[in-house]
Design an enzyme around this catalytic site. Sequence first.
Site, PDB file in Angstrom:
ATOM      1  N   ASP A  81       1.084  -1.381  -0.191  1.00 13.97           N
ATOM      2  CA  ASP A  81      -0.163  -0.265   0.339  1.00 13.97           C
ATOM      3  C   ASP A  81       0.740   1.046   0.027  1.00 13.97           C
ATOM      4  O   ASP A  81       2.488   1.153   0.104  1.00 13.97           O
ATOM      5  CB  ASP A  81      -0.649  -0.149   1.126  1.00 13.97           C
ATOM      6  CG  ASP A  81      -1.714   1.422   1.707  1.00 13.97           C
ATOM      7  OD1 ASP A  81      -2.158   1.910   0.695  1.00 13.97           O
ATOM      8  OD2 ASP A  81      -1.643   1.764   2.749  1.00 13.97           O
ATOM      9  N   ASP A 109      -0.150   5.299   1.248  1.00 17.50           N
ATOM     10  CA  ASP A 109      -0.795   6.189   2.087  1.00 17.50           C
ATOM     11  C   ASP A 109      -0.192   5.488   3.562  1.00 17.50           C
ATOM     12  O   ASP A 109      -1.238   4.401   3.255  1.00 17.50           O
ATOM     13  CB  ASP A 109      -1.880   6.838   1.599  1.00 17.50           C
ATOM     14  CG  ASP A 109      -1.158   7.933   0.983  1.00 17.50           C
ATOM     15  OD1 ASP A 109      -0.015   8.089   0.960  1.00 17.50           O
ATOM     16  OD2 ASP A 109      -2.429   8.541   0.339  1.00 17.50           O
TER      17      ASP A 109
HETATM   18  P1  B16 Z   1      -6.468   9.690  -3.695  1.00 13.95           P
HETATM   19  P2  B16 Z   1      -3.991   4.271  -0.268  1.00 13.95           P
HETATM   20  C1  B16 Z   1      -5.869   5.849  -0.120  1.00 13.95           C
HETATM   21  O1  B16 Z   1      -4.297   6.020  -0.244  1.00 13.95           O
HETATM   22  C2  B16 Z   1      -5.944   6.592   1.002  1.00 13.95           C
HETATM   23  O2  B16 Z   1      -5.580   6.464   2.419  1.00 13.95           O
HETATM   24  C3  B16 Z   1      -6.702   7.385   1.286  1.00 13.95           C
HETATM   25  O3  B16 Z   1      -7.040   8.019   2.567  1.00 13.95           O
HETATM   26  C4  B16 Z   1      -7.476   8.174   0.248  1.00 13.95           C
HETATM   27  O4  B16 Z   1      -8.307   8.271   0.057  1.00 13.95           O
HETATM   28  C5  B16 Z   1      -6.895   7.078  -1.178  1.00 13.95           C
HETATM   29  O5  B16 Z   1      -6.055   6.834  -1.506  1.00 13.95           O
HETATM   30  C6  B16 Z   1      -8.037   7.830  -2.560  1.00 13.95           C
HETATM   31  O6  B16 Z   1      -7.208   9.119  -2.787  1.00 13.95           O
HETATM   32  O7  B16 Z   1      -7.454  10.792  -3.352  1.00 13.95           O
HETATM   33  O8  B16 Z   1      -5.642  10.474  -3.604  1.00 13.95           O
HETATM   34  O9  B16 Z   1      -7.472   9.267  -4.978  1.00 13.95           O
HETATM   35  O10 B16 Z   1      -3.601   4.071   1.533  1.00 13.95           O
HETATM   36  O11 B16 Z   1      -3.867   3.307  -0.517  1.00 13.95           O
HETATM   37  O12 B16 Z   1      -2.346   4.004  -1.025  1.00 13.95           O
HETATM   38 MG    MG Z   2      -3.131   3.138   3.317  1.00 19.13          MG
END
Ligand code: B16
Ligand code: MG
Length: 213
Positions: free
Chosen positions: A9, A11
């Site tokens: 993953d 974030d």
């Molecule tokens: P975006 P991951 C996720 O990333 C985040 O944890 C989540 O908080 C966010 O809403 C989602 O990506 C979508 O992100 O708005 O940049 O498309 O943890 O799956 O790497």
């Molecule tokens: Mg994450």
Amino acid sequence: MKYKAVIFDLDGVLCHTDHLHYRAWKQLADRLGIPFDQELNNQLRGVSRMESLDIVLRAGGVEADLPQREQWAAEKNTVYAKSLDTLTPQDLEPSVLSTLQTLRSRGLLLGVGSSSKNAPRILERLGLGDFFDTVVSGLDIRNSKPDPEVFLLAAKNLGTPPKDCLVVEDAVAGVEAAHRGGMDAAAMGDAARSGAGEYTLNEFSELLNITAA
Ligand code: B16
Ligand code: MG
């Protein structure tokens, strides 16, 4: 070796942009008069942008049609995407980079499975634009975690059966996605505190022990 591939993953695992997501959601929520705190922000981990917006709106008892919701989601993303300009390769912890390099030197395939549509840009900013054997992001999938689509597509791109893949996740929804895809999961952060996953990582480098077995 127990695994042939590791799918990360982004974030909360390879980097930490929660505070940037937090600030961008808070700015929108404040404008809409919706109380927004860390607990609500935690519920948005690993969840797609539109689903995240719906969680925020539900918490505030706000209803709106799709065009309005899309506009708010875009507004949040403009603020968040701008804040990504502050990311540099220094935001990648040295132990994360050295662990990734050691895993690769042992012959493991390495992929990213992120719900974020900003994932390619984040990896670029961290200096990891060309590092991974596959990057599957929110741009490539229809269903976000806990649906297993993101990890199944990464495993397919790597040419590795799910049972030979280990997923590293900080979101409970992400661990569930790994399990639904037939993969083991190593949990960090929020997912680790919830007791999710076959393994708990206190340090990222502990992956070296797990995958060596
Ligand atoms: P975006 P991951 C996720 O990333 C985040 O944890 C989540 O908080 C966010 O809403 C989602 O990506 C979508 O992100 O708005 O940049 O498309 O943890 O799956 O790497
Ligand atoms: Mg994450």
